[in-house]
Design a protein around this motif. Sequence first.
Motif, PDB file in Angstrom:
ATOM      1  N   GLY A 172       0.789  -1.218   0.000  1.00  0.00           N
ATOM      2  CA  GLY A 172       0.000   0.000   0.000  1.00  0.00           C
ATOM      3  C   GLY A 172       0.817   1.261   0.000  1.00  0.00           C
ATOM      4  N   LEU A 173       2.039   1.195  -0.575  1.00  0.00           N
ATOM      5  CA  LEU A 173       2.922   2.352  -0.628  1.00  0.00           C
ATOM      6  C   LEU A 173       2.786   3.091  -1.953  1.00  0.00           C
ATOM      7  CD1 LEU A 173       6.105   0.705   0.933  1.00  0.00           C
ATOM      8  CD2 LEU A 173       4.589   2.379   2.028  1.00  0.00           C
ATOM      9  N   PRO A 174       3.204   4.366  -2.001  1.00  0.00           N
ATOM     10  CA  PRO A 174       3.143   5.113  -3.271  1.00  0.00           C
ATOM     11  C   PRO A 174       4.023   4.465  -4.335  1.00  0.00           C
ATOM     12  CG  PRO A 174       3.518   6.583  -1.409  1.00  0.00           C
ATOM     13  CD  PRO A 174       3.684   5.192  -0.886  1.00  0.00           C
ATOM     14  N   ASP A 175       3.671   4.742  -5.597  1.00  0.00           N
ATOM     15  CA  ASP A 175       4.435   4.285  -6.764  1.00  0.00           C
ATOM     16  C   ASP A 175       4.450   2.770  -6.920  1.00  0.00           C
ATOM     17  OD1 ASP A 175       5.134   6.937  -7.444  1.00  0.00           O
ATOM     18  OD2 ASP A 175       6.763   6.881  -5.982  1.00  0.00           O
ATOM     19  N   GLY A 176       3.468   2.123  -6.348  1.00  0.00           N
ATOM     20  CA  GLY A 176       3.337   0.689  -6.550  1.00  0.00           C
ATOM     21  C   GLY A 176       2.547   0.381  -7.808  1.00  0.00           C
ATOM     22  N   SER A 177       2.610  -0.869  -8.241  1.00  0.00           N
ATOM     23  CA  SER A 177       1.894  -1.292  -9.450  1.00  0.00           C
ATOM     24  C   SER A 177       1.136  -2.579  -9.174  1.00  0.00           C
ATOM     25  CB  SER A 177       2.872  -1.506 -10.609  1.00  0.00           C
ATOM     26  OG  SER A 177       2.229  -2.158 -11.687  1.00  0.00           O
ATOM     27  N   SER A 178      -0.177  -2.477  -9.166  1.00  0.00           N
ATOM     28  CA  SER A 178      -0.991  -3.683  -8.985  1.00  0.00           C
ATOM     29  C   SER A 178      -0.869  -4.612 -10.186  1.00  0.00           C
ATOM     30  CB  SER A 178      -2.455  -3.293  -8.765  1.00  0.00           C
ATOM     31  OG  SER A 178      -2.954  -2.544  -9.874  1.00  0.00           O
ATOM     32  N   VAL A 179      -0.612  -4.032 -11.360  1.00  0.00           N
ATOM     33  CA  VAL A 179      -0.415  -4.854 -12.559  1.00  0.00           C
ATOM     34  C   VAL A 179       0.822  -5.732 -12.397  1.00  0.00           C
ATOM     35  CG1 VAL A 179       0.103  -4.799 -15.029  1.00  0.00           C
ATOM     36  CG2 VAL A 179      -1.565  -3.198 -14.067  1.00  0.00           C
ATOM     37  N   LEU A 180       1.903  -5.136 -11.918  1.00  0.00           N
ATOM     38  CA  LEU A 180       3.131  -5.897 -11.722  1.00  0.00           C
ATOM     39  C   LEU A 180       3.013  -6.850 -10.539  1.00  0.00           C
ATOM     40  CD1 LEU A 180       5.850  -3.199 -12.469  1.00  0.00           C
ATOM     41  CD2 LEU A 180       5.002  -5.017 -13.962  1.00  0.00           C
ATOM     42  N   LEU A 181       2.209  -6.495  -9.559  1.00  0.00           N
ATOM     43  CA  LEU A 181       1.981  -7.412  -8.444  1.00  0.00           C
ATOM     44  C   LEU A 181       1.310  -8.690  -8.932  1.00  0.00           C
ATOM     45  CD1 LEU A 181       1.995  -8.148  -5.464  1.00  0.00           C
ATOM     46  CD2 LEU A 181      -0.127  -6.819  -5.191  1.00  0.00           C
ATOM     47  N   ARG A 182       0.299  -8.549  -9.762  1.00  0.00           N
ATOM     48  CA  ARG A 182      -0.363  -9.747 -10.314  1.00  0.00           C
ATOM     49  C   ARG A 182       0.614 -10.556 -11.160  1.00  0.00           C
ATOM     50  NH1 ARG A 182      -4.571  -5.943 -10.896  1.00  0.00           N
ATOM     51  NH2 ARG A 182      -4.063  -5.598 -13.106  1.00  0.00           N
ATOM     52  N   ALA A 183       1.406  -9.865 -11.958  1.00  0.00           N
ATOM     53  CA  ALA A 183       2.380 -10.570 -12.788  1.00  0.00           C
ATOM     54  C   ALA A 183       3.426 -11.271 -11.934  1.00  0.00           C
ATOM     55  CB  ALA A 183       3.057  -9.588 -13.744  1.00  0.00           C
ATOM     56  N   GLY A 184       3.830 -10.636 -10.834  1.00  0.00           N
ATOM     57  CA  GLY A 184       4.811 -11.238  -9.944  1.00  0.00           C
ATOM     58  C   GLY A 184       4.282 -12.485  -9.267  1.00  0.00           C
ATOM     59  N   VAL A 185       3.034 -12.443  -8.846  1.00  0.00           N
ATOM     60  CA  VAL A 185       2.421 -13.632  -8.233  1.00  0.00           C
ATOM     61  C   VAL A 185       2.334 -14.761  -9.250  1.00  0.00           C
ATOM     62  CG1 VAL A 185       0.291 -14.536  -7.235  1.00  0.00           C
ATOM     63  CG2 VAL A 185       1.184 -12.317  -6.480  1.00  0.00           C
ATOM     64  N   ASP A 186       1.964 -14.440 -10.466  1.00  0.00           N
ATOM     65  CA  ASP A 186       1.902 -15.464 -11.516  1.00  0.00           C
ATOM     66  C   ASP A 186       3.264 -16.096 -11.762  1.00  0.00           C
ATOM     67  OD1 ASP A 186      -0.793 -15.007 -11.870  1.00  0.00           O
ATOM     68  OD2 ASP A 186      -0.533 -13.692 -13.616  1.00  0.00           O
ATOM     69  N   ALA A 187       4.313 -15.269 -11.698  1.00  0.00           N
ATOM     70  CA  ALA A 187       5.661 -15.757 -12.015  1.00  0.00           C
ATOM     71  C   ALA A 187       6.346 -16.432 -10.835  1.00  0.00           C
ATOM     72  CB  ALA A 187       6.525 -14.593 -12.514  1.00  0.00           C
ATOM     73  N   HIS A 188       6.146 -15.893  -9.627  1.00  0.00           N
ATOM     74  CA  HIS A 188       6.946 -16.341  -8.483  1.00  0.00           C
ATOM     75  C   HIS A 188       6.137 -16.816  -7.288  1.00  0.00           C
ATOM     76  CE1 HIS A 188      10.624 -15.000 -10.396  1.00  0.00           C
ATOM     77  NE2 HIS A 188      10.108 -13.813 -10.592  1.00  0.00           N
ATOM     78  N   GLY A 189       4.823 -16.806  -7.371  1.00  0.00           N
ATOM     79  CA  GLY A 189       4.029 -17.220  -6.229  1.00  0.00           C
ATOM     80  C   GLY A 189       3.813 -16.083  -5.245  1.00  0.00           C
ATOM     81  N   GLU A 190       3.499 -16.433  -4.024  1.00  0.00           N
ATOM     82  CA  GLU A 190       3.179 -15.425  -3.018  1.00  0.00           C
ATOM     83  C   GLU A 190       4.388 -14.544  -2.705  1.00  0.00           C
ATOM     84  OE1 GLU A 190       0.225 -14.559  -1.655  1.00  0.00           O
ATOM     85  OE2 GLU A 190      -0.427 -15.870  -3.285  1.00  0.00           O
ATOM     86  N   PRO A 191       4.168 -13.238  -2.516  1.00  0.00           N
ATOM     87  CA  PRO A 191       5.279 -12.311  -2.270  1.00  0.00           C
ATOM     88  C   PRO A 191       6.183 -12.706  -1.111  1.00  0.00           C
ATOM     89  CG  PRO A 191       3.306 -11.078  -2.794  1.00  0.00           C
ATOM     90  CD  PRO A 191       2.881 -12.515  -2.680  1.00  0.00           C
ATOM     91  N   ALA A 192       5.635 -13.372  -0.094  1.00  0.00           N
ATOM     92  CA  ALA A 192       6.467 -13.764   1.043  1.00  0.00           C
ATOM     93  C   ALA A 192       7.609 -14.687   0.638  1.00  0.00           C
ATOM     94  CB  ALA A 192       5.604 -14.442   2.112  1.00  0.00           C
ATOM     95  N   THR A 193       7.469 -15.345  -0.492  1.00  0.00           N
ATOM     96  CA  THR A 193       8.528 -16.262  -0.951  1.00  0.00           C
ATOM     97  C   THR A 193       9.560 -15.578  -1.844  1.00  0.00           C
ATOM     98  OG1 THR A 193       7.386 -16.971  -2.993  1.00  0.00           O
ATOM     99  CG2 THR A 193       6.799 -18.111  -0.943  1.00  0.00           C
ATOM    100  N   TRP A 194       9.310 -14.358  -2.262  1.00  0.00           N
ATOM    101  CA  TRP A 194      10.192 -13.696  -3.234  1.00  0.00           C
ATOM    102  C   TRP A 194      11.606 -13.442  -2.699  1.00  0.00           C
ATOM    103  CZ3 TRP A 194       6.679  -9.359  -5.753  1.00  0.00           C
ATOM    104  CH2 TRP A 194       5.578  -9.983  -6.357  1.00  0.00           C
ATOM    105  N   PRO A 195      11.766 -12.951  -1.441  1.00  0.00           N
ATOM    106  CA  PRO A 195      13.134 -12.676  -0.989  1.00  0.00           C
ATOM    107  C   PRO A 195      14.058 -13.886  -1.104  1.00  0.00           C
ATOM    108  CG  PRO A 195      11.573 -11.647   0.486  1.00  0.00           C
ATOM    109  CD  PRO A 195      10.774 -12.520  -0.438  1.00  0.00           C
ATOM    110  N   ARG A 196      13.583 -15.045  -0.677  1.00  0.00           N
ATOM    111  CA  ARG A 196      14.445 -16.225  -0.758  1.00  0.00           C
ATOM    112  C   ARG A 196      14.754 -16.571  -2.208  1.00  0.00           C
ATOM    113  NH1 ARG A 196      13.146 -21.472   2.766  1.00  0.00           N
ATOM    114  NH2 ARG A 196      13.759 -19.945   4.341  1.00  0.00           N
ATOM    115  N   GLN A 197      13.784 -16.398  -3.080  1.00  0.00           N
ATOM    116  CA  GLN A 197      13.990 -16.753  -4.491  1.00  0.00           C
ATOM    117  C   GLN A 197      15.030 -15.871  -5.171  1.00  0.00           C
ATOM    118  OE1 GLN A 197      10.531 -17.622  -6.995  1.00  0.00           O
ATOM    119  NE2 GLN A 197       9.240 -17.488  -5.170  1.00  0.00           N
TER     120      GLN A 197
END
Length: 313
Positions: A172-197
């Motif tokens: 919920g921060l400024p300059d975020g992109s919900s479009v890229l968030l959806r794309a990121g989930v599709d590519a990498h799963g839940e955001p909580a897993t992204w740092p390790r990946q």
Amino acid sequence: MSSGGGSCVAAVDIGGSGLRVQVCRDGRPGPVRTAPGVRIQPGGIDVPTLALAARGLLAEEGGPQAPDVVVWSMRGLLFLADRVEVMRTVRSTLGAGRTVVVSDAVANLVGALGGLRPGAVMAAGTGAVAFGTDFGDTWRRVDGWGHVLGDVGSAAWLGLEGLRAALRAHDGLPDGSSVLLRAGVDAHGEPATWPRQVMNAPDAPERLAGFAPAVAGAAPADPVAAALCARAGQGLGDSLLAAAVGLEDPVLAATGGVLGAPVVRAALEERLTAQGRHLTPAVGGALDGARLLGAHLVEAGTLPTHAAYLLVG
């Protein structure tokens, strides 16, 4: 430029996306054979494993086991490997009559310009490095610091910035992109897993680069993605201009998959135009440059050398 009558030149180019080998016999390039590319270990790049992989690909070519010349173009030569040790390993493993070890920045320049000509090139693939030289007094490299410290405008940089924008939307921060968030989930799963990946994986730059097409694809409709692509192109342009400092009327070229994104390329060209410069279409890439360096060594018997960028043994 031919490789000379009766000669066998093996061009080897190693980057994050793969190891490529091409043998040129009597001036006729053969097929390009591939294997997995650079993997960064705690001690740097595992050159012995790469050399064995290259030897295996050369064996598939048949004919003489040892080429007359091997040109070994490698990403990370300056910071992730001992250049003297790379030369020793390549010479002993591949057994060529002459061995050339060269930074992929130089090979990219030679390939892009079609020979050993003064100029500067931006290579923007998984990473990003600009290089300019007159093959005499001036040898200038800009960026190429890796996905953590630099490589501004590269596919890894663009993918990382895209995931950051996605996480800003998630939080919920400024300059975020919900479009890229959806794309990121599709590519990498839940955001909580992204740092390790993307932080702990040995192929983190390639994983980040894999998200760059999603950012570029979102640019026509998503202002955040469009702004990131524009920043990428501007950063690439700044590095290319800096690499050309000290060269008289240099030829400027750019290569790499990230330039396939229209917004990125347009921003790069606008940056150059603002400084009275323009891009010359690239003739080839790093593998072509390695082959041309080998051909030059066969024909001329020598190459311009530099302790950091180009070694001949």
